[in-house]
Design a protein around this motif. Sequence first.
Motif, PDB file in Angstrom:
ATOM      1  N   GLU A 213       0.768  -1.263  -0.089  1.00 44.77           N
ATOM      2  CA  GLU A 213       0.051  -0.047   0.040  1.00 44.77           C
ATOM      3  C   GLU A 213       0.857   1.183  -0.045  1.00 44.77           C
ATOM      4  O   GLU A 213       0.557   2.522  -0.506  1.00 44.77           O
ATOM      5  CB  GLU A 213      -0.880   0.062   1.244  1.00 44.77           C
ATOM      6  CG  GLU A 213      -1.945  -1.149   1.303  1.00 44.77           C
ATOM      7  CD  GLU A 213      -2.949  -1.029   0.097  1.00 44.77           C
ATOM      8  OE1 GLU A 213      -3.581   0.237  -0.136  1.00 44.77           O
ATOM      9  OE2 GLU A 213      -3.172  -1.750  -0.704  1.00 44.77           O
TER      10      GLU A 213
ATOM     11  N   GLN B 117      -8.480  -5.601  -1.914  1.00 39.59           N
ATOM     12  CA  GLN B 117      -7.705  -5.613  -3.215  1.00 39.59           C
ATOM     13  C   GLN B 117      -7.465  -7.178  -3.621  1.00 39.59           C
ATOM     14  O   GLN B 117      -7.607  -7.647  -4.653  1.00 39.59           O
ATOM     15  CB  GLN B 117      -6.538  -4.869  -3.083  1.00 39.59           C
ATOM     16  CG  GLN B 117      -6.562  -3.332  -3.292  1.00 39.59           C
ATOM     17  CD  GLN B 117      -7.436  -2.776  -4.560  1.00 39.59           C
ATOM     18  OE1 GLN B 117      -8.653  -2.580  -4.412  1.00 39.59           O
ATOM     19  NE2 GLN B 117      -6.827  -2.855  -5.520  1.00 39.59           N
TER      20      GLN B 117
ATOM     21  N   HIS C 205      -7.795  -1.906   2.870  1.00 40.00           N
ATOM     22  CA  HIS C 205      -7.676  -1.774   1.497  1.00 40.00           C
ATOM     23  C   HIS C 205      -6.999  -2.713   0.806  1.00 40.00           C
ATOM     24  O   HIS C 205      -7.239  -3.405  -0.165  1.00 40.00           O
ATOM     25  CB  HIS C 205      -7.073  -0.392   1.098  1.00 40.00           C
ATOM     26  CG  HIS C 205      -7.054  -0.178  -0.306  1.00 40.00           C
ATOM     27  ND1 HIS C 205      -5.996  -0.394  -1.111  1.00 40.00           N
ATOM     28  CD2 HIS C 205      -8.056   0.598  -1.114  1.00 40.00           C
ATOM     29  CE1 HIS C 205      -6.468   0.008  -2.469  1.00 40.00           C
ATOM     30  NE2 HIS C 205      -7.719   0.428  -2.452  1.00 40.00           N
TER      31      HIS C 205
END
Length: 483
Positions: free
Chosen positions: A329, A467, A463
């Motif tokens: 990330e 993903q 996140h």
Amino acid sequence: MKKNSLLLWLALCLTTIQLYADRREVHILSANDMHATIWNFPQLAAIADSLRTLYPDLMVLSAGDNRTGDPVNDRYEIPAYPMVALMNQVGFNASALGNHEFDVHSLARLTHLANFRFLCANMTVDDSVDIHTLPYQVFDVGGLRVGIVGVIQLSPSGIPSSHPDNLQGLHFTPAEDVIGQYEWLSRECDVIILLSHLGYEEDRKMARLFPWIDVIVGGHTHTQLKGDEKENGVLITQNRNKLRFVTHTVLTLDSVGQADDGTTQWHIADKHSEYINVQAFSQRSKLIERMVAFFSDNPEFRRVLAQAETPFEVHEELGCMTCDAFKEECQADIAVVNPGGIRIDSHPRGDITVRDVFEMDPFDNHAVVLTLTGNELLHMMLSYCHDRVNSFPYVAGMQCLLTLSKENPRVIDKVKLLTTDGRPLDMKRHYRVATNSYIIATSEIPEGVCEHLNLLTTDLIMHFLQQHATVSYQGERRLHIAK
């Protein structure tokens, strides 16, 4: 003959009455390191109610770390208010300050919302900080005076193991430098309790240093004792974390005469402790169940982020996933995460929810990216862990080979950084390193190397999971011990 027998019987009755008139008991129900395990509170309340039926003057104590562990509690509008509300209802008399009481800036409000007092003798507070604590407190327990002194652990840096930003305006002194100042309480009270968040080995040390203490109600190291553990005549209690067990301690006191002021003097004739399995307790408080259901009504926590194809069976597997999330990330070469920042030990195969992420990473830390050489990276990691193998960070984008001290296998003697395919890392090259704000605040890094991202680490992990949709880390290991 019958007259003599009657007189003897009456004498025995009077002696028995006098014996019990001069004998008292103090009953204590204690917990430690509850870590926001609100789901066990219905049983805890039932245990307290059952004991109070028999012993109306029951004392209920916590040895600290009441919060941090369940997002229902930790992410409430006033963080950790649900635990304080539940502790109020159960009837806690006092709590030590644990290092996790300082997580997030809500302690000041909690000290005013609690019906009990937080006790900490080795902390002083600036006037500008509205944290309301006492160093000690004296309770009247059925006519007996019970004095309780609170203390908190300090890390090698001289502060509790919490983010330094959360400790502004607070000042700490080693517990052993402070406890002796309260010996006078032992001359004014019938029972002295040290309410300690120091850890079991430190509690044993305090018992050797201060034998005027009668009982140490301990926490911090999550040490499950068996009952009646004594050091230098001092009874010590402690349980595993997350409210799996609580302790019932019984102190039996005999009258030994009167003081000059006419008050009765008491001597502790017996100390006994037993451990109660909270989860196995068959009764539950209906009122507490309703309170827990009210606090838990948040559907967002049930939202599924990804699937775990295989279970996470050891702590390092969760650490590897967290580091991978940081690395990916933040578009970094390497990621580093402190083991203490990951607050669950395992996770089953199946759904990974928002709640799971908040339980795993409850501290509201921010993501940080640094530009470091290999040598600077190694120095940062060692300065963070203070050469303790259990505190050495988890990693992504590399591996670490640890050589342990022959004299003490808990201490690191040497570390070799390796690439993911096992080659020596170029220690002079600069790397983009992702980590969290806690590591930055508690380790040594060069000036001007930090880029603070406007991103919570929990958001980053969520996140990453969304993903990928599925993850599997079974058997993943990046920290290796040299043979």
